[in-house]
Structure formats: structure tokens, C-alpha cells
Design an enzyme around this catalytic site. Sequence first.
Site, mmCIF file in Angstrom:
data_model
loop_
_atom_site.group_PDB
_atom_site.id
_atom_site.type_symbol
_atom_site.label_atom_id
_atom_site.label_comp_id
_atom_site.label_asym_id
_atom_site.label_seq_id
_atom_site.Cartn_x
_atom_site.Cartn_y
_atom_site.Cartn_z
ATOM 1 C CG HIS A 24 4.781 -1.682 -0.124
ATOM 2 N ND1 HIS A 24 3.573 -2.141 -0.584
ATOM 3 C CD2 HIS A 24 4.798 -0.346 -0.383
ATOM 4 C CE1 HIS A 24 2.897 -1.122 -1.100
ATOM 5 N NE2 HIS A 24 3.618 -0.023 -0.992
ATOM 6 C CG ASP A 48 9.137 -4.861 -3.324
ATOM 7 O OD1 ASP A 48 9.348 -4.143 -4.323
ATOM 8 O OD2 ASP A 48 8.246 -4.625 -2.483
ATOM 9 C CD GLN A 72 10.498 3.078 -2.720
ATOM 10 O OE1 GLN A 72 11.237 4.013 -3.049
ATOM 11 N NE2 GLN A 72 9.184 3.184 -2.755
ATOM 12 C CE LYS A 130 6.346 3.100 -5.742
ATOM 13 N NZ LYS A 130 6.292 2.185 -4.587
ATOM 14 C CB CYS A 159 1.851 0.489 1.910
ATOM 15 S SG CYS A 159 0.698 1.517 1.018
HETATM 16 C C1 PLP Z 1 5.512 1.261 -4.217
HETATM 17 C C2 PLP Z 1 5.978 -0.042 -3.696
HETATM 18 C C3 PLP Z 1 5.338 -1.232 -4.034
HETATM 19 C C4 PLP Z 1 4.089 -1.272 -4.874
HETATM 20 O O1 PLP Z 1 4.268 -0.674 -6.104
HETATM 21 P P1 PLP Z 1 2.987 -0.349 -7.019
HETATM 22 O O2 PLP Z 1 3.543 0.486 -8.098
HETATM 23 O O3 PLP Z 1 2.041 0.427 -6.138
HETATM 24 O O4 PLP Z 1 2.422 -1.631 -7.463
HETATM 25 C C5 PLP Z 1 5.853 -2.414 -3.550
HETATM 26 N N1 PLP Z 1 6.943 -2.435 -2.785
HETATM 27 C C6 PLP Z 1 7.592 -1.307 -2.443
HETATM 28 C C7 PLP Z 1 8.818 -1.398 -1.591
HETATM 29 C C8 PLP Z 1 7.130 -0.075 -2.874
HETATM 30 O O5 PLP Z 1 7.758 1.037 -2.522
#
Ligand code: PLP
Length: 412
Positions: A129, A206, A209, A232, A370
Site C-alpha cells: 500500500h 503492515d 488487512q 478496518k 493505493c
Molecule cells: C488501509 C491500509 C493502510 C492504511 O490504513 P489507514 O487506516 O488508511 O491509515 C495501510 N496498509 C494497508 C495494507 C491497508 O489496507
Amino acid sequence: MSVIMEKEALDVKKIRAGFPELLRSVNAYPLVYLDNAATGLKPSAVIERMRAFDMLEYATVRRGSYKIGEEATEQFELARADVARFINANPGEVVFTSGATQSINLVASSWGRKFLKEGDEVLVSAMEHHANIVPWQMVCAETGAKLRVIPVDDTGELVMDEYARLLGPRTKIVAVTHVSNVLGTVNPVRDITAMAHGEGARVLIDGAQAIPHMKVDVRGIDCDFYVFSSHKLYGPTGLGVLYGKADVLESMPPYVTGGDMIERVTFEKTTFRKAPARFEAGTPPVTQVIGLGEAVRYIQRVGLGRIEEYERELLEYGERTLSAIPGIRFIGTAPGKASIISFTLGDIHPHDIVTALDHHGVAVRGGHHCAQPLMDRFGVPATVRASFAFYNTFADIATLAEGLREVVEVFS
Ligand SMILES: *Cc1c(COP(=O)(O)O)cnc(C)c1O
């Protein structure tokens, strides 16, 4: 959460009744919400907990001179402890931020500026992302370190041989996603971490997800940092988590400075508090933290084991049903992937598909998600993405497929 309850299948009908937004209609159709990778809807449990807190329990935290402030602080720290337990960390290793994006920026700025120098290398993957690319680009430009990229194969898996080849004594940190927000690929984060540690590099995962779909154990992974967003995970927006190993956090300077994170301020010199307080300058989003604590408890009541199992069934049904649509091309076909389906449909622009589906109350995402470097890798400007949560049904997917058939007819 009893073991016996985990064995029972998910009662989706009952679960759906606890998500008020699922009851609304869109363009005179019942809402079919399939953009869960962008944000999750909130259960009543979370909405009501935040409302109750705001109505009668609200006060600022960590000032502690009167009763309601003490009680709010207790609730706030209880939420931190619940979040910590949820990922198998200690409360002192959980920093509240404004989101996954800010968590990564915090690490890139604080850890990166202190530990990166000319000639060092930062490894990311081709499926990141933008939030896990741009902060590293910035700190590399500032420090003279070099950003290198682990490639992705045609199914959407990381090429692990290439990763091994890229790793070396120059590698200072590896920053990769646990689950791709476009492909659904679940990366082997334990192996990735062990290999990086073998070269003395730090690891940031990260987890934006991964956290809604699977049991995450940061100690089991052994990563140095793990980041995710509350929204999320069916919690409120404006809040994220940075997990960091205690000794690693302790080695880092503050990122944002101000009140609440200091030990002692004089105009000559300021000393900082220990983590996590050092990284939580200013008044925190108190109500949101209370909400995330409730979201975590809610998810544990539902059971991540059951969520995983049911979402796997949804994914299989989705792949089977959608593969019959003429002209469909799936982007991301890795085995064991999470419940995210990205695709293109002949030459029809993803935005046209999304608009047509919206007319039927179906919410999916079209765009680059993104992840422009990943779009480039697959030679597409954009995809349509349908991402499933445990409150989605087989009927939701059938409605999506029906809508897509109509789109194909109209546009061909
Ligand atoms: C949504 C997302 C982000 C960013 O999350 P925010 O809540 O917008 O700060 C970063 N990495 C991944 C893989 C995402 O799906």
C-alpha cells in the site's frame, strides 16, 4: 470464549442483525457492502459502548485528579490491555496512533532517522500500500539509504528467492504487508522475519488487512513492529495501533512532541517518558480507544477461527461464481489468500463497473487501491475489488455476480 462455542458455525443472520447499517437500502435496493478492505461497518456493540461512554463516562485521561478522570483512564488502559492481548503483546508495547498510516510514518521518521544512513537499504515489496512505500521513500531521500523492492510473481506471491537474494548486511529494515489489500495474498511473515533477523535487520509488518481476517500473534511472528487501523477491525476511524517490541520502542526518539509524553520540561532540556507514553503526545482519542477495545472484545466473542472458516467459504464461492462471468481476469490467485477478490472485466473501465453496481446497491471499490506499483506489475491501470467480511452472505455474492452479468451485457 469457550472452545465449544468456537466449534459451532457462524450464525450469520444473528450477526447481521447486530450491524445496523446492513439494514439500510441504497438506490431502493438492500445494501450489499463488499468494500470491507477499505473500512468495516460497526456493530451495535461498538456504537453503543462509545455512546454510553460519551453520555456519562467521558473525561480526559491520564490527569487523574478526580473520580471520572480516573475511571476514564482505567477504561482507556483496559482497552489497551485488551488490544495487547488480542495480538499477544504487552500493554506497554501498544502505542495508539491515528491509523496504520501514522503508525508507519512514526516508525519511518523516528526509527528511520535515527538508524538509517547512506548505503543502508530498506526492503519493501511490490504489493505494498502507498502507506508502506512513501514514508520509506521520504526517509531514504533524507538519510541516503536505498529503497529496494521484493518482486511479486504472476499469482501474486512474493518471490522468496529474490527476497533472500536482496537481503544482506546493508538491509536495515524489511517493511512488508501481512495481507495484500489488492491481491488478498497472505505473506509468510514468520519466515520473512526470521530471514531478516538473520541479517540483523528490523521488520515492520503492515497488518491493516490481516487483523480483521485472522488470528495475529506478534510474538509468534517475532516482528519488531506491527501496525493496523481500528476502522478496518469494525472499530472507529481516527485510531490506529503501533505494536513495537519494548526494547526497540525504547531505543527510538519521540515522533510528535508536546504534552503528556514528557518527564520534565525546562527551557534548557526536556526528558521524555517511556513508551508507549513517549509516542502519545497530546490528548488521545479517548472515545475511539474505548470503541476499539469493544471491537476487539466483540471479534473475540464471534471467534476468529469461525470468521476465518466462514470467510474461506465466501471466497471459494465468490471465485467459483465470478469465474463464470465472460471476460473476467482475476488479479491475485495465490493459494490460501484472504477474502479479497480483485479483477478486471474485458475492456470495461473499473469505474463504470462500480457505478453500474452501485445502482443496484452493491458497494465495491474500483481504482488502484493505493497500490500503483502493483497495478504496474500486473499491467492494469485499475481493478474492481470485492472484499468480504464475516457479515456478508452467499446471497451478497450472487447479487454481485448478477450485477456483473448485466454490466457485461450493457457494455458489450
Ligand atoms: C488501509 C491500509 C493502510 C492504511 O490504513 P489507514 O487506516 O488508511 O491509515 C495501510 N496498509 C494497508 C495494507 C491497508 O489496507
